[in-house]
Design a protein around this motif. Structure first.
Motif, short mmCIF file in Angstrom:
data_model
loop_
_atom_site.label_atom_id
_atom_site.label_comp_id
_atom_site.label_asym_id
_atom_site.label_seq_id
_atom_site.Cartn_x
_atom_site.Cartn_y
_atom_site.Cartn_z
N ASN B 9 0.83 -1.21 0.00
CA ASN B 9 0.00 0.00 0.00
C ASN B 9 0.87 1.26 0.00
N ASP B 102 -11.73 -4.99 -3.82
CA ASP B 102 -11.15 -4.40 -2.61
C ASP B 102 -11.59 -5.21 -1.40
N PRO B 109 -6.25 -2.41 4.05
CA PRO B 109 -6.90 -2.56 2.75
C PRO B 109 -5.99 -3.24 1.73
N ARG B 111 -6.29 -5.77 -2.29
CA ARG B 111 -7.14 -6.19 -3.42
C ARG B 111 -6.78 -7.59 -3.84
#
Lengths: 62, 169
Positions: B9, B102, B109, B111
Motif C-alpha cells: 500500500n 477491494d 486494505p 485487493r
C-alpha cells in the motif's frame, strides 16, 4: 460378500462426505484464517520439498 | 502478511506502483479452501516512460531495496513473505487488475483479482496447476459463469475453456 461391499461403500461415502464437509468449512474461513492454514501447510510441506532439493521459505506471520 | 500488504500500500501511495492486486494461488485461496503455496504473487501496473519498450519492475525493486528488503530468488522478502511482482503484461491482466476486488485483511486494505479473472488467466497460462485451480473453482461454485463467459469470449479463450471443462467431466 454383497453386504460387506455395501458396508464398505457406505463407509467410503461417509469419508468422502466428511472430507467435502471439511473442505467447505475451510472455504468459509476468513482470509486471515486461511492464510494461517496456508502457513501450517507450508510447515508440513517444507521438509519434504527441502529433502528433494527445493529451497522454500515458510512465511513468518509475526 | 498484514505488514507485507501495508508495504504494498505504501508503494502504491508513493506512486512507485500505480495499482496492485493479489493474484495466483493466494488470490485463489481467498475464494476456495487453502492450499500449499510459498509465494505471494502480486500483479502490478508500474508507471512507465512513453518510450519504454518493455515492462520494467526495476523501480519497484529499487524502492524495496532502499526500504531494507532483499531479493530471494525471483521474489522480494517483505516482512517475512516472499513476494513475486508480476507486471500486468497483457489486456486480460490489465482488466483483471482494474476490476480487482477491494477487501480488508484484518484492518489493512488490499485487493484480490476476481475469481472469473483468475480462471481466465489460468486458462490463458495453461499450466497443469492452472487447470487444477480451475477445477477447484468449479467444485467450489465460486464462478459467475455468465461473467466468465464474457471474459473468455473477449480474450479468445472460450475454445480452450471448453476443452478443459469437457475433460473434467
Amino acid at each position: 460378500m454383497e453386504a460387506m461391499d455395501r458396508q464398505f461403500s457406505v463407509k467410503e461415502a461417509g469419508t468422502a462426505y466428511a472430507k467435502e464437509g471439511h473442505r467447505k468449512a475451510l472455504r468459509t474461513l476468513s482470509y486471515p484464517e486461511k492464510v494461517k492454514v496456508v502457513v501450517e501447510l507450508q510447515r508440513i510441506a517444507a521438509p519434504v520439498l527441502r529433502a528433494r532439493g527445493r529451497a522454500v521459505k515458510v512465511w513468518d506471520l509475526a | 502478511m498484514k505488514k507485507a500488504l501495508s508495504v504494498l500500500n505504501q508503494l502504491e501511495k508513493s506512486r512507485i506502483i500505480e495499482r496492485y492486486a493479489i493474484g495466483g494461488a493466494m488470490a485463489a485461496t481467498f475464494y476456495v479452501e487453502p492450499f500449499t503455496t510459498f509465494d505471494l504473487d502480486v500483479f502490478v501496473i508500474v508507471p512507465q516512460t512513453p518510450s519504454a519498450m518493455f515492462f520494467s519492475l526495476s523501480s519497484v525493486y529499487e524502492a524495496l531495496h532502499a526500504m531494507g528488503y532483499s531479493d530471494e530468488k525471483e521474489c522480494v522478502l517483505i516482512e517475512g513473505i516472499p513476494v513475486q511482482f508480476l507486471p500486468a503484461y497483457n489486456p486480460l491482466l490489465e482488466e483483471a487488475l482494474a476490476q480487482a476486488q477491494d477487501l480488508l485483511y484484518e484492518d489493512v486494505p488490499t485487493r484480490v483479482l476476481l475469481s472469473e479473472h483468475l480462471a481466465a488467466v489460468a486458462v490463458q497460462t495453461g499450466r497443469a496447476k492452472d487447470r487444477m485451480r480451475v477445477q477447484m473453482f468449479l467444485d467450489a461454485g465460486v464462478l459467475d459463469l455468465a461473467k466468465l463467459n464474457g471474459i473468455l469470449l473477449k480474450y479468445g479463450l472460450e475454445e480452450k475453456w471448453k476443452q478443459w471443462t469437457g475433460s473434467f467431466q
